[in-house]
Design a protein around this motif. Structure first.
Motif, PDB file in Angstrom:
ATOM      1  N   SER B 158      80.387  12.011  56.694  1.00 21.97           N
ATOM      2  CA  SER B 158      81.538  12.035  55.778  1.00 21.97           C
ATOM      3  C   SER B 158      82.855  11.920  56.531  1.00 21.97           C
ATOM      4  N   LEU B 159      82.896  12.375  57.785  1.00 21.54           N
ATOM      5  CA  LEU B 159      84.122  12.187  58.571  1.00 21.54           C
ATOM      6  C   LEU B 159      84.328  10.708  58.875  1.00 21.54           C
ATOM      7  N   ARG B 160      83.227   9.992  59.130  1.00 23.25           N
ATOM      8  CA  ARG B 160      83.355   8.559  59.444  1.00 23.25           C
ATOM      9  C   ARG B 160      83.552   7.714  58.179  1.00 23.25           C
ATOM     10  N   TYR B 161      82.647   7.886  57.207  1.00 24.94           N
ATOM     11  CA  TYR B 161      82.675   6.963  56.076  1.00 24.94           C
ATOM     12  C   TYR B 161      83.530   7.471  54.922  1.00 24.94           C
ATOM     13  N   GLY B 162      83.744   8.779  54.858  1.00 22.43           N
ATOM     14  CA  GLY B 162      84.615   9.330  53.813  1.00 22.43           C
ATOM     15  C   GLY B 162      86.052   9.339  54.279  1.00 22.43           C
ATOM     16  N   ALA B 163      86.309  10.153  55.336  1.00 23.46           N
ATOM     17  CA  ALA B 163      87.685  10.288  55.817  1.00 23.46           C
ATOM     18  C   ALA B 163      88.145   9.061  56.586  1.00 23.46           C
ATOM     19  N   GLY B 164      87.197   8.258  57.073  1.00 24.39           N
ATOM     20  CA  GLY B 164      87.569   7.045  57.790  1.00 24.39           C
ATOM     21  C   GLY B 164      88.094   7.312  59.192  1.00 24.39           C
ATOM     22  N   LEU B 165      87.637   8.385  59.829  1.00 21.09           N
ATOM     23  CA  LEU B 165      88.119   8.706  61.174  1.00 21.09           C
ATOM     24  C   LEU B 165      87.425   7.834  62.214  1.00 21.09           C
ATOM     25  N   GLY B 166      88.165   7.565  63.295  1.00 22.94           N
ATOM     26  CA  GLY B 166      87.564   6.881  64.437  1.00 22.94           C
ATOM     27  C   GLY B 166      86.765   7.881  65.257  1.00 22.94           C
ATOM     28  N   ASN B 167      86.003   7.341  66.207  1.00 19.19           N
ATOM     29  CA  ASN B 167      85.128   8.220  66.990  1.00 19.19           C
ATOM     30  C   ASN B 167      85.901   9.311  67.734  1.00 19.19           C
ATOM     31  N   ALA B 168      87.075   8.948  68.275  1.00 20.47           N
ATOM     32  CA  ALA B 168      87.856   9.935  69.028  1.00 20.47           C
ATOM     33  C   ALA B 168      88.345  11.052  68.117  1.00 20.47           C
ATOM     34  N   GLU B 169      88.732  10.675  66.892  1.00 24.78           N
ATOM     35  CA  GLU B 169      89.223  11.692  65.949  1.00 24.78           C
ATOM     36  C   GLU B 169      88.080  12.602  65.494  1.00 24.78           C
ATOM     37  N   ILE B 170      86.915  12.016  65.300  1.00 20.14           N
ATOM     38  CA  ILE B 170      85.755  12.843  64.927  1.00 20.14           C
ATOM     39  C   ILE B 170      85.448  13.804  66.084  1.00 20.14           C
ATOM     40  N   ALA B 171      85.557  13.277  67.304  1.00 27.07           N
ATOM     41  CA  ALA B 171      85.286  14.120  68.472  1.00 27.07           C
ATOM     42  C   ALA B 171      86.252  15.300  68.507  1.00 27.07           C
ATOM     43  N   GLU B 172      87.535  15.034  68.181  1.00 32.95           N
ATOM     44  CA  GLU B 172      88.529  16.119  68.171  1.00 32.95           C
ATOM     45  C   GLU B 172      88.211  17.128  67.053  1.00 32.95           C
ATOM     46  N   ALA B 173      87.847  16.588  65.885  1.00 33.69           N
ATOM     47  CA  ALA B 173      87.570  17.478  64.746  1.00 33.69           C
ATOM     48  C   ALA B 173      86.358  18.363  65.004  1.00 33.69           C
ATOM     49  N   LEU B 174      85.341  17.803  65.671  1.00 35.31           N
ATOM     50  CA  LEU B 174      84.110  18.572  65.878  1.00 35.31           C
ATOM     51  C   LEU B 174      84.081  19.278  67.230  1.00 35.31           C
ATOM     52  N   GLY B 175      85.052  18.954  68.077  1.00 39.23           N
ATOM     53  CA  GLY B 175      85.104  19.589  69.399  1.00 39.23           C
ATOM     54  C   GLY B 175      83.969  19.134  70.306  1.00 39.23           C
ATOM     55  N   VAL B 176      83.644  17.829  70.237  1.00 44.11           N
ATOM     56  CA  VAL B 176      82.593  17.281  71.113  1.00 44.11           C
ATOM     57  C   VAL B 176      83.139  16.020  71.787  1.00 44.11           C
ATOM     58  N   SER B 177      82.351  15.430  72.682  1.00 44.32           N
ATOM     59  CA  SER B 177      82.823  14.232  73.395  1.00 44.32           C
ATOM     60  C   SER B 177      82.620  12.981  72.533  1.00 44.32           C
ATOM     61  N   ASN B 178      83.299  11.905  72.931  1.00 47.06           N
ATOM     62  CA  ASN B 178      83.152  10.630  72.219  1.00 47.06           C
ATOM     63  C   ASN B 178      81.712  10.135  72.250  1.00 47.06           C
ATOM     64  N   ASN B 179      81.077  10.295  73.397  1.00 48.96           N
ATOM     65  CA  ASN B 179      79.686   9.849  73.517  1.00 48.96           C
ATOM     66  C   ASN B 179      78.790  10.603  72.555  1.00 48.96           C
ATOM     67  N   ALA B 180      79.040  11.909  72.485  1.00 54.32           N
ATOM     68  CA  ALA B 180      78.219  12.739  71.588  1.00 54.32           C
ATOM     69  C   ALA B 180      78.389  12.278  70.147  1.00 54.32           C
ATOM     70  N   VAL B 181      79.609  11.889  69.784  1.00 51.74           N
ATOM     71  CA  VAL B 181      79.853  11.411  68.417  1.00 51.74           C
ATOM     72  C   VAL B 181      79.020  10.165  68.139  1.00 51.74           C
ATOM     73  N   ALA B 182      79.044   9.218  69.085  1.00 55.95           N
ATOM     74  CA  ALA B 182      78.289   7.972  68.892  1.00 55.95           C
ATOM     75  C   ALA B 182      76.801   8.271  68.738  1.00 55.95           C
ATOM     76  N   VAL B 183      76.295   9.162  69.573  1.00 57.85           N
ATOM     77  CA  VAL B 183      74.863   9.487  69.520  1.00 57.85           C
ATOM     78  C   VAL B 183      74.522  10.156  68.189  1.00 57.85           C
ATOM     79  N   ARG B 184      75.372  11.099  67.789  1.00 55.79           N
ATOM     80  CA  ARG B 184      75.086  11.822  66.544  1.00 55.79           C
ATOM     81  C   ARG B 184      75.163  10.902  65.333  1.00 55.79           C
ATOM     82  N   LEU B 185      76.144   9.991  65.355  1.00 52.82           N
ATOM     83  CA  LEU B 185      76.253   9.055  64.230  1.00 52.82           C
ATOM     84  C   LEU B 185      75.019   8.167  64.146  1.00 52.82           C
ATOM     85  N   HIS B 186      74.598   7.712  65.293  1.00 51.71           N
ATOM     86  CA  HIS B 186      73.412   6.867  65.358  1.00 51.71           C
ATOM     87  C   HIS B 186      72.216   7.590  64.748  1.00 51.71           C
ATOM     88  N   ARG B 187      72.029   8.836  65.158  1.00 52.77           N
ATOM     89  CA  ARG B 187      70.872   9.608  64.664  1.00 52.77           C
ATOM     90  C   ARG B 187      71.007   9.907  63.169  1.00 52.77           C
TER      91      ARG B 187
END
Lengths: 254, 202
Positions: B158-187
């Motif tokens: 919902s952060l990506r497709y609802g709020a429309g955040l980029g990976n870096a912004e999602i990383a800031e919101a969730l307190g994780v790294s950019n790589n972790a965001v990409a992996v989690r989105l993929h999964r």
């Protein structure tokens, strides 16, 4: 309207996940046009109320606290006031210990229980005048034992009826006449919530949509048909009056 | 640590009496809100609403939760610390908590399912009625499928497709790294696909 077409690309996605990613990114989320101004106004009101309270509230609260403290100090420091305060507190405690009135709406015989609130409010002499009579007897004796309590006057509730459709079957036929044929063929149907004013003759005026069916063509059809509906008007004490009514016509393919 | 003094800013806002200026320079009636908050509202309301709408079943519920988010933000604006988070991240954090509260209350009442008549606001500009119905059904399946995912998956989607955040912004919101965001989105996408396909085949 939102379409997240500028999202960061997700690298190395297999084709089927890339397709799902595109599908979700193209999801359109529309806000109701009036939502933003409504919420902004609501927030503005909440903020103004809070600002007023914060601005004046501490002055009011301070004044009330100071007054209560002053009263308490006077009540404790001045001997006659202190004696009066103690007496009043005792009287109030007795009130709370008084049993409930007996069945039939009559009080129990005077003197059997503690004094009532009415007698305390009347401020009679009580024990201070040397009499053995309890407080409250004078007030209660003004009414003889068998005399019923005065009843409250009954409120007249006007007889009312509410708007009802004159002929349900012809209204169904009417709705079907407005039901778009292509939707009928496709089997697309739904129910539309309408809010309308039924005047004193039973005619419909000022139709508004309260709840959409989700299909704009159906909504339009219901809105177009509604002014032709006929109602028995509302009556109040035998007089016809205008009244707001709700109907939920259903448009369904047979 | 610098804190926003909302009351002070509200009183010193450089706007003509009774009017306020939007980000686009358009003049409109003043809402009386603190100046900063009004700018945040203009800028981030859409993001918050879309994030919430992605996670709740109806537009009405999304409006309620969004109202709740901004009310809570207004009440605690003096506690906002710009050194810790951007306004958008702060508002989205409040939104995440508000959505969690909302879903918890619904779970108690057992009414989490998205039904077909609850999604028309998510479909627009389709040429024909048939396509609209098909698209509504597909969105219904996707939203219901996402409800079956783990909360962390729902959140990142919902952060990506609802709020429309980029990976870096999602990383800031969730307190994780950019790589972790990409992996989690993929999964999360993979799991969503599996859930939707399983439901379609059954």
């Amino acid at each position: 309207m939102n379409e997240n077409t500028n999202l960061d690309p997700l690298g190395d996605l297999p084709p089927e996940l890339a397709e799902l990613d595109r599908e979700l990114a193209n999801l359109q989320i529309a806000e109701r046009p009036s939502f933003a101004p409504e919420l902004e106004a609501e927030l503005g009101r909440a903020w103004q109320t809070r600002a007023r309270w914060r601005g004046d509230g501490h002055v009011v609260r301070g004044a009330v606290a100071a007054s209560l403290t002053a009263l308490l100090l006077v009540g404790v420091a001045v001997p006659p006031a202190r004696a009066s305060l103690v007496t009043r507190i005792q009287q109030l405690l007795e009130v709370f210990q008084e049993p409930a009135p007996v069945a039939g709406g009559e009080f129990a015989p005077a003197g059997a229980q503690g004094p009532g609130l009415a007698s305390i409010m009347a401020g009679e002499g009580g024990a201070e005048d040397g009499s053995s009579r309890r407080r409250g007897e004078a007030v209660r004796e003004t009414r003889s034992a068998g005399e019923p309590l005065t009843e409250f006057p009954a409120f007249r509730v006007p007889e009312s009826t509410y708007p009802t459709l004159v002929d349900l079957e012809s209204d169904r036929i009417l709705m079907r006449r407005y039901y778009p044929p292509e939707l009928q063929r496709q089997g697309v149907g739904g129910t539309v919530g309408l809010l309308l004013w039924v005047d004193s003759t039973g005619a419909v005026d000022n139709v508004k949509m309260a709840r959409s069916s989700g299909v704009s063509a159906l909504d339009r059809a219901a809105l177009q048909a509604a002014p032709s509906l006929r109602f028995h008007p509302t009556t109040r004490s035998g007089h016809s009056v205008g009244e707001l009514g709700r109907v939920r016509p259903g448009l369904r393919a047979s | 640590m610098m804190k926003v003094d909302a009351t002070e800013r509200a009183s010193t806002a450089h706007a003509p009496e009774g009017r306020a200026r939007t980000a686009g320079g358009r003049s409109r009636p003043a809402s009386g809100l603190p100046h900063d908050f009004e700018a945040w509202y203009e800028e981030h309301r859409g993001t918050v609403f879309r994030y919430v709408r992605f996670r709740v079943a109806t537009r009405e519920a999304a409006e309620d939760v969004t109202s709740d988010v901004f009310m809570k933000a207004l009440r605690s604006i003096q506690r906002y610390d710009p050194t810790l988070a951007s306004p958008r991240t702060w508002l989205l954090r409040i939104a995440r908590n508000a959505v969690t509260d909302h879903l918890r209350s619904l779970r108690r009442r057992g009414s989490l399912h998205v039904s077909l008549d609850r999604v028309p606001d998510l479909v627009a500009d389709v040429p024909s009625q048939e396509e609209r119905v098909m698209k509504e059904e597909r969105i219904q399946r996707l939203l219901n499928g996402s409800q079956a995912l783990r909360r962390a998956d729902q959140e990142i989607l919902s952060l990506r497709y609802g709020a429309g955040l980029g990976n870096a912004e999602i990383a800031e919101a969730l307190g994780v790294s950019n790589n972790a965001v990409a992996v989690r989105l993929h999964r999360a996408l993979k799991r969503l696909k599996e859930v939707v396909e399983t439901r379609e085949s059954s």
